[in-house]
Enzyme design. Sequence first.
Site, PDB file in Angstrom:
ATOM      1  N   ASP A  76     -10.955  -0.607   0.961  1.00 41.92           N
ATOM      2  CA  ASP A  76     -11.448  -0.931  -0.367  1.00 41.92           C
ATOM      3  C   ASP A  76     -10.906  -2.302  -0.770  1.00 41.92           C
ATOM      4  O   ASP A  76      -9.976  -2.825  -0.160  1.00 41.92           O
ATOM      5  CB  ASP A  76     -11.072   0.148  -1.388  1.00 41.92           C
ATOM      6  CG  ASP A  76      -9.670   0.707  -1.187  1.00 41.92           C
ATOM      7  OD1 ASP A  76      -8.858   0.058  -0.492  1.00 41.92           O
ATOM      8  OD2 ASP A  76      -9.379   1.790  -1.710  1.00 41.92           O
ATOM      9  N   GLU A 137     -11.871   1.923  -7.458  1.00 41.01           N
ATOM     10  CA  GLU A 137     -11.211   2.323  -8.698  1.00 41.01           C
ATOM     11  C   GLU A 137     -12.222   2.656  -9.799  1.00 41.01           C
ATOM     12  O   GLU A 137     -11.837   3.043 -10.896  1.00 41.01           O
ATOM     13  CB  GLU A 137     -10.270   1.212  -9.185  1.00 41.01           C
ATOM     14  CG  GLU A 137      -9.170   0.833  -8.212  1.00 41.01           C
ATOM     15  CD  GLU A 137      -8.136   1.927  -7.998  1.00 41.01           C
ATOM     16  OE1 GLU A 137      -8.209   2.963  -8.693  1.00 41.01           O
ATOM     17  OE2 GLU A 137      -7.263   1.760  -7.130  1.00 41.01           O
TER      18      GLU A 137
END
Length: 403
Positions: A76, A137
């Site tokens: 990520d 997130e």
Amino acid sequence: MNFRESAEKISDDLVALRRSLHREPELGLHLPKTQAAVLSALAGLPLEITTGRALSSVVAVLRGGRPGPSVLLRSDMDGLPVTEQTGVEFASTNPGRMHACGHDLHIAILVGAARLLSAVRDRLAGDVIFMFQPGEEGPGGAQPMIAEGVLSAAGDPPVAAYCLHVSAVFPRGMFFGRRGTFGAAHDTCKIRVHGKGGHGSTPFRARDPIPAACEMVLALQTMVTRGFDVFDPVVLTVGRFHAGTVDNVIPATAEFAASLRSFSNPAREKLIRRTGEVVQGIAAANGLEVDVELERGYPAVVNDVGEADFAAATAVEVFGDSRYQWLENPKTGSEDMSFVLEKVPGAYLNLGACPPDRDPVSAPTNHSADALFDDSVIADGSAFFAEMASRRLARASSPSAGR
């Protein structure tokens, strides 16, 4: 190739990449500077690179020199809306933004793996998909990348997918894995209680939503402890509660929001259903109305047993028995790598990155404004990814291999 030795040779470059990324964190699905940095770091490697249409993703495919299936390695890329307090020389220069979860290390680790595997491309029995994902997130980048074809980037779906996430509170250099459920599903429930406003001196002329909303919060805690199996637990946390403006006015509405976490689909669905039933029942008992808004988040992170065992065996063989540990319990955090693992067998692991001058027991956690991660784990993370990919392809291409 000895991937550990090769990773050490490029360690300085990877650390420099991580620190440059740390200085300029970006949030959400659109990370133009981060995407550009990744593309620059991958330039010159024998990769087939595509970028996302709906998000700033990067997908790179390394074609092996011998025929075989593919494996997927994921990183990520996004930061958090946190004001950094670490005081490090490479601290964030973007006010209110910080790589507080270590995604900058993840990018460097995956870039390193791409460099290591590119160097042995001719020996690979299949292809490797490098998945650089924004939005972990929130609002979630894995699903859009799946929709845009990351799982078919090399042709057929990969036979396995792996993810490595650093932890600021695990001992430096330790790998942690788990069979089955690794992390929790996460959903959000927003509750708005509708009453009738009035003067604080005559509450009988109003319909006060505040006591009912408070009762709901307490009842939801009781529901968790009395309505769910302790061996298939759930976690419900009310993190926001708001009502009114001054002390002598009864407001017309009260609202709160709850985080719902669970480890199995049956518990998840029951938690969602019962949360709505509890608040609606209390509202009715108080002559009030209530709106319940559910936002489904990420499903539970579930590791394939065989792939978890394979990851553990690889870590032990490459780094030694003392560098790997099985987690006894799943973690209550959530992660959208779960969407990939719903479709591809794989394993999600943690890599300890607590600096040596901090005690893992008391160190600031991931997402903290004070969170620190030790750069020295980057090279080992890259070597581990490269070993996983090359060994898994070799295993899949073996005439006697199972899945």
